[in-house]
Design a protein around this motif. Structure first.
Motif, PDB file in Angstrom:
ATOM      1  N   PHE A   7      27.898 -40.857  -0.698  1.00 39.09           N
ATOM      2  CA  PHE A   7      27.086 -40.219  -1.307  1.00 39.09           C
ATOM      3  C   PHE A   7      26.224 -40.683  -2.667  1.00 39.09           C
ATOM      4  CE2 PHE A   7      25.422 -36.561  -3.888  1.00 39.09           C
ATOM      5  CZ  PHE A   7      24.689 -36.010  -2.928  1.00 39.09           C
ATOM      6  N   ARG A   8      27.041 -41.297  -3.478  1.00 34.68           N
ATOM      7  CA  ARG A   8      26.597 -41.896  -4.745  1.00 34.68           C
ATOM      8  C   ARG A   8      25.641 -43.173  -4.296  1.00 34.68           C
ATOM      9  NH1 ARG A   8      29.305 -42.066  -9.784  1.00 34.68           N
ATOM     10  NH2 ARG A   8      27.794 -43.770 -11.345  1.00 34.68           N
ATOM     11  N   GLU A   9      26.041 -43.721  -3.342  1.00 31.90           N
ATOM     12  CA  GLU A   9      25.133 -45.217  -2.913  1.00 31.90           C
ATOM     13  C   GLU A   9      23.978 -44.671  -2.408  1.00 31.90           C
ATOM     14  OE1 GLU A   9      28.720 -48.425  -1.688  1.00 31.90           O
ATOM     15  OE2 GLU A   9      28.000 -46.734  -0.441  1.00 31.90           O
ATOM     16  N   GLU A  10      24.149 -43.678  -1.434  1.00 38.29           N
ATOM     17  CA  GLU A  10      22.946 -43.144  -0.929  1.00 38.29           C
ATOM     18  C   GLU A  10      21.885 -42.356  -1.953  1.00 38.29           C
ATOM     19  OE1 GLU A  10      21.875 -43.573   2.238  1.00 38.29           O
ATOM     20  OE2 GLU A  10      23.870 -44.534   2.718  1.00 38.29           O
ATOM     21  N   GLU A  12      21.642 -43.115  -5.145  1.00 42.96           N
ATOM     22  CA  GLU A  12      21.078 -44.466  -6.123  1.00 42.96           C
ATOM     23  C   GLU A  12      20.067 -44.774  -5.213  1.00 42.96           C
ATOM     24  OE1 GLU A  12      24.548 -46.514  -6.887  1.00 42.96           O
ATOM     25  OE2 GLU A  12      25.039 -45.359  -8.515  1.00 42.96           O
ATOM     26  N   ARG A  13      20.058 -45.172  -4.094  1.00 40.95           N
ATOM     27  CA  ARG A  13      19.306 -45.882  -3.346  1.00 40.95           C
ATOM     28  C   ARG A  13      17.982 -44.856  -3.192  1.00 40.95           C
ATOM     29  NH1 ARG A  13      15.690 -49.694  -2.514  1.00 40.95           N
ATOM     30  NH2 ARG A  13      14.917 -49.894  -0.304  1.00 40.95           N
ATOM     31  N   LEU A  14      18.048 -43.625  -2.950  1.00 39.62           N
ATOM     32  CA  LEU A  14      16.990 -42.756  -2.965  1.00 39.62           C
ATOM     33  C   LEU A  14      16.159 -42.715  -4.207  1.00 39.62           C
ATOM     34  CD1 LEU A  14      18.618 -39.838  -0.806  1.00 39.62           C
ATOM     35  CD2 LEU A  14      16.676 -41.071  -0.437  1.00 39.62           C
ATOM     36  N   GLU A  15      16.961 -42.522  -5.388  1.00 37.03           N
ATOM     37  CA  GLU A  15      16.381 -42.905  -6.747  1.00 37.03           C
ATOM     38  C   GLU A  15      15.414 -44.121  -6.962  1.00 37.03           C
ATOM     39  OE1 GLU A  15      19.731 -42.227  -9.291  1.00 37.03           O
ATOM     40  OE2 GLU A  15      19.598 -40.024  -9.107  1.00 37.03           O
ATOM     41  N   GLU A  16      16.146 -45.053  -6.178  1.00 37.22           N
ATOM     42  CA  GLU A  16      15.338 -46.252  -6.392  1.00 37.22           C
ATOM     43  C   GLU A  16      13.848 -46.188  -5.483  1.00 37.22           C
ATOM     44  OE1 GLU A  16      15.990 -51.057  -5.505  1.00 37.22           O
ATOM     45  OE2 GLU A  16      17.579 -49.698  -5.126  1.00 37.22           O
ATOM     46  N   ILE A  17      14.132 -45.566  -4.456  1.00 34.41           N
ATOM     47  CA  ILE A  17      13.014 -45.475  -3.485  1.00 34.41           C
ATOM     48  C   ILE A  17      11.873 -44.524  -4.225  1.00 34.41           C
ATOM     49  CG2 ILE A  17      12.336 -44.274  -1.352  1.00 34.41           C
ATOM     50  CD1 ILE A  17      14.831 -45.405  -0.154  1.00 34.41           C
ATOM     51  N   VAL A  18      12.358 -43.732  -4.798  1.00 35.39           N
ATOM     52  CA  VAL A  18      11.348 -42.557  -5.567  1.00 35.39           C
ATOM     53  C   VAL A  18      10.619 -43.521  -6.587  1.00 35.39           C
ATOM     54  CG1 VAL A  18      11.144 -40.590  -6.835  1.00 35.39           C
ATOM     55  CG2 VAL A  18      12.603 -40.614  -4.930  1.00 35.39           C
ATOM     56  N   ARG A  19      11.428 -44.332  -7.395  1.00 40.06           N
ATOM     57  CA  ARG A  19      10.872 -45.287  -8.470  1.00 40.06           C
ATOM     58  C   ARG A  19       9.780 -46.018  -7.674  1.00 40.06           C
ATOM     59  NH1 ARG A  19      16.060 -44.928 -10.527  1.00 40.06           N
ATOM     60  NH2 ARG A  19      16.536 -47.017  -9.589  1.00 40.06           N
ATOM     61  N   LEU A  20      10.138 -46.825  -6.684  1.00 44.06           N
ATOM     62  CA  LEU A  20       9.426 -47.712  -5.999  1.00 44.06           C
ATOM     63  C   LEU A  20       8.036 -47.098  -5.598  1.00 44.06           C
ATOM     64  CD1 LEU A  20      11.977 -50.051  -4.271  1.00 44.06           C
ATOM     65  CD2 LEU A  20      10.231 -50.498  -6.149  1.00 44.06           C
ATOM     66  N   LEU A  21       7.932 -45.840  -5.060  1.00 47.53           N
ATOM     67  CA  LEU A  21       6.888 -45.038  -4.279  1.00 47.53           C
ATOM     68  C   LEU A  21       6.028 -44.532  -5.524  1.00 47.53           C
ATOM     69  CD1 LEU A  21       8.523 -43.303  -1.484  1.00 47.53           C
ATOM     70  CD2 LEU A  21       6.888 -44.883  -1.346  1.00 47.53           C
ATOM     71  N   GLU A  22       6.557 -44.235  -6.696  1.00 44.55           N
ATOM     72  CA  GLU A  22       5.755 -43.945  -7.640  1.00 44.55           C
ATOM     73  C   GLU A  22       5.067 -45.095  -8.653  1.00 44.55           C
ATOM     74  OE1 GLU A  22       8.253 -39.995  -9.163  1.00 44.55           O
ATOM     75  OE2 GLU A  22       8.638 -41.681 -10.149  1.00 44.55           O
ATOM     76  N   LEU A  42      18.468 -39.593   3.173  1.00 43.93           N
ATOM     77  CA  LEU A  42      18.329 -38.447   2.787  1.00 43.93           C
ATOM     78  C   LEU A  42      19.264 -37.683   3.876  1.00 43.93           C
ATOM     79  CD1 LEU A  42      17.874 -36.072   0.931  1.00 43.93           C
ATOM     80  CD2 LEU A  42      15.849 -35.528   2.383  1.00 43.93           C
ATOM     81  N   ARG A  43      19.221 -37.805   5.150  1.00 40.51           N
ATOM     82  CA  ARG A  43      19.923 -37.487   6.119  1.00 40.51           C
ATOM     83  C   ARG A  43      21.572 -37.658   6.178  1.00 40.51           C
ATOM     84  NH1 ARG A  43      15.832 -39.120  10.479  1.00 40.51           N
ATOM     85  NH2 ARG A  43      14.213 -37.464  10.558  1.00 40.51           N
ATOM     86  N   VAL A  44      21.516 -39.150   5.729  1.00 40.08           N
ATOM     87  CA  VAL A  44      23.121 -39.394   5.721  1.00 40.08           C
ATOM     88  C   VAL A  44      23.626 -38.972   4.440  1.00 40.08           C
ATOM     89  CG1 VAL A  44      24.396 -41.499   4.999  1.00 40.08           C
ATOM     90  CG2 VAL A  44      22.595 -41.504   6.753  1.00 40.08           C
ATOM     91  N   ALA A  45      22.955 -38.663   3.343  1.00 39.64           N
ATOM     92  CA  ALA A  45      23.534 -38.060   2.160  1.00 39.64           C
ATOM     93  C   ALA A  45      23.925 -36.666   2.424  1.00 39.64           C
ATOM     94  CB  ALA A  45      22.426 -38.132   0.905  1.00 39.64           C
TER      95      ALA A  45
END
Length: 74
Positions: A7-10, A12-22, A42-45
């Motif tokens: 869950f933590r890995e997912e 962390e990657r989601l947070e990184e994706i948000v930063r990149l999209l912003e 998000l589905r996996v998490a």
């Protein structure tokens, strides 16, 4: 995205994706790819979180003497 991710890995990657999209320096194709990856992660998490929630409910039920034998895939 491996089937053994945490869950933590997912998250962390989601947070990184948000930063990149912003960020201002991303083209439309890359943004769409990142968005698609984000939806999958998000589905996996959510599934990982659901498994954990079911495991906790089972432990609490057992502690309260409400033991039920069931397979939770945990």
């Amino acid at each position: 995205m491996s089937s053994e991710s945490t869950f933590r890995e997912e998250l962390e990657r989601l947070e990184e994706i948000v930063r990149l999209l912003e960020g201002e320096e991303i083209d439309l194709d890359s943004a769409i790819q990142l968005f698609e990856e984000g939806v999958k992660r998000l589905r996996v998490a959510r599934e990982l979180l659901g498994r954990s929630e079911r495991a906790v409910k089972k432990i609490v039920a057992e502690a309260n003497g409400e033991y039920r034998e069931e397979d939770l895939d945990v």
